[in-house]
Each structure stands twice: as structure tokens, then as C-alpha cells.
Design an enzyme around this catalytic site. Sequence first.
Site, PDB file in Angstrom:
ATOM      1  N   ALA A   1       1.397   9.671  15.465  1.00  9.40           N
ATOM      2  CA  ALA A   1       1.094  10.728  14.495  1.00  9.40           C
ATOM      3  C   ALA A   1       0.246  10.186  13.350  1.00  9.40           C
ATOM      4  CB  ALA A   1       2.397  11.319  13.956  1.00  9.40           C
TER       5      ALA A   1
ATOM      6  N   LYS B   1      -1.789   7.585  13.362  1.00 10.16           N
ATOM      7  CA  LYS B   1      -3.136   7.228  13.795  1.00 10.16           C
ATOM      8  C   LYS B   1      -3.982   8.462  14.118  1.00 10.16           C
ATOM      9  CE  LYS B   1      -2.588   2.804  13.302  1.00 10.16           C
ATOM     10  NZ  LYS B   1      -3.268   2.091  12.194  1.00 10.16           N
TER      11      LYS B   1
ATOM     12  N   TYR C   1       3.948   6.284  14.889  1.00 11.20           N
ATOM     13  CA  TYR C   1       2.688   5.539  14.897  1.00 11.20           C
ATOM     14  C   TYR C   1       1.559   6.412  15.440  1.00 11.20           C
ATOM     15  CZ  TYR C   1      -0.352   1.445  15.726  1.00 11.20           C
ATOM     16  OH  TYR C   1      -1.388   0.531  15.723  1.00 11.20           O
TER      17      TYR C   1
ATOM     18  N   ILE D   1      -5.153  -5.603  21.340  1.00 12.85           N
ATOM     19  CA  ILE D   1      -5.731  -6.736  20.612  1.00 12.85           C
ATOM     20  C   ILE D   1      -4.634  -7.767  20.379  1.00 12.85           C
ATOM     21  CG2 ILE D   1      -6.978  -7.463  18.543  1.00 12.85           C
ATOM     22  CD1 ILE D   1      -8.559  -5.435  20.176  1.00 12.85           C
TER      23      ILE D   1
ATOM     24  N   VAL E   1       0.804  -1.217   0.000  1.00 11.61           N
ATOM     25  CA  VAL E   1       0.000   0.000   0.000  1.00 11.61           C
ATOM     26  C   VAL E   1       0.839   1.271   0.000  1.00 11.61           C
ATOM     27  CG1 VAL E   1      -2.036  -1.062   1.041  1.00 11.61           C
ATOM     28  CG2 VAL E   1      -0.278  -0.052   2.523  1.00 11.61           C
TER      29      VAL E   1
ATOM     30  N   SER F   1      -6.358   3.479  15.886  1.00  9.78           N
ATOM     31  CA  SER F   1      -5.869   2.857  17.117  1.00  9.78           C
ATOM     32  C   SER F   1      -6.217   3.779  18.272  1.00  9.78           C
ATOM     33  CB  SER F   1      -4.345   2.685  17.038  1.00  9.78           C
ATOM     34  OG  SER F   1      -3.791   2.379  18.291  1.00  9.78           O
TER      35      SER F   1
END
Length: 261
Positions: A167, A169, A165, A198, A73, A152
Site C-alpha cells: 500500500a 509503495k 508495504y 536488490i 523521517v 518498489s
Amino acid sequence: MEPYQPLSRSIAGKAAIVTGAASGMGRATAHLFAAERAKVAVTDLRQDACDAVVAEIGAAGAAGEARAWALDVSDETAIGRVVGEAAAAFGGIDILVNNAGFAIPADIAEDSYEDSWGPTIAVMLSAHQRMIRAALPYLRRSESPRIVNIASTEGLGATPGNSPYVAAKHGVIGLTRGLAVDLGREGITVNCICPGPIRTGITDAIPEEHKMIYAKRRVPLRRYGIPEEVAHMTLSCVLPAASFLTGAVIPVDGGLTIKNA
């Protein structure tokens, strides 16, 4: 008084693309959608991993259809190709679930910070808007177009040593809200799910004892969630009946974000 209007809770025959579908929440979502008789494009980095999920879905006797595509992606050209191929195979696109992601710890003071920042933003923020832009012509032709972005609880707060991460999310939440406003006039809903702790590949490395301590201290339900619990919330957001839900940011975190102490 207006008569009661029944709304459909079925995605049977709908065409969905799920990124990061070879494991964790994406895999659970692909399984669930196929079980609900949807046509599912299972996409992830490795073709063999996607093929394995498609084989699992077939072996489970799902009434829907699943096909596999390798997709990085972070590659804009590949996004356009795979989205086009999936739309051609399924006769359109009704549902897009942007789920692909990973976690690389990063210290802002270290030279290696950029090695985390660039890929993190590319895969977990830029890719979302690129997937949406590629799918948009097909979504506009759908009777119930749905977009779900997986963020998240790190998009609602922060933990140390994780700022790329965090930033990304936070950005996913902002992108969701902005596009919900932009696309609402066309009936395209855009919602965001924020999973908490999770049991996925990202959390596999955490020792079980530490998971238990964290959950008992921080999570009112006192446990980690499982990918299927997130997948079912994703399903709820993409139902035809979810036609007045857009711009929502939904924590699936066992109560993590509401606990003060």
C-alpha cells in the site's frame, strides 16, 4: 532547424539530501553523488551509521562533500530541522531522494497488523510528502530542482503477507504522479524508481540458495541487482539534462515486471 543544444550531465556543486543513506541503495546513492562532486546530506536513524558513510566517502577520495545528520523521517519536526540545517550548510537544496524504508511482514487477520501498518505508512509514504514540503522552498530557488522517490516493484504488483508495504509503495507512485503535475509549472521534476530484487539489508535474511532459485525463475537477467545499479538510475533522474523527465515510474528490476511466466 534549431541548433543542437548541449545539456549538462553534471551534478557537480549541487546540494542533495538522501534519506535512508546509511545502508543499501541510499548509501550507494550518497557515494555516487559525492563521487560526482555533489554536496550530500547523508541522513538515517543513527548518527554513528551516517558518520560511518561520510567517513567511507572521504576515504574513497570523492571530489564532493558529505555531511551526516541523524533523522527519523517519521518525526515531522525533525524533518524540518534537518532540511533547514542541510540547506544552510550547503547554500540550498537542488536534489531530494526519498529512500528511507523497511519491511515488516503483516497478516491482515492478526492483531499485530496495526503494528506494521502505522510505521510503514509513516516512514514510506507520509515521510515522502513531508520531506518534499520541507525542501520545497529551497527547491524552488534551484536552477535544476529534482525529486526522486524510491518505491518498489511492490508498487506495481503485490506479494502475499506484505500489504502495508504494498500500500505504501503504491501510494509513493501516486504521490509522484500527483506532484509531477502540481510542480511541473515550476520546473521541479518528480520521478519514481521501483527497485526489484536488490541485495540490501531487507533481503539479507533470504538464504542465498533461495535468492538464486527466485532469480532464475522470475528475473530475465537471472540474478539479484546491487544497490549501485539503482543509484545510477537515480543519478540519471537528477541530472540537469533530465529536465523533460517527470512523473516517470521506472522499474530497476532485471525485467521482473515484464515477464509473464
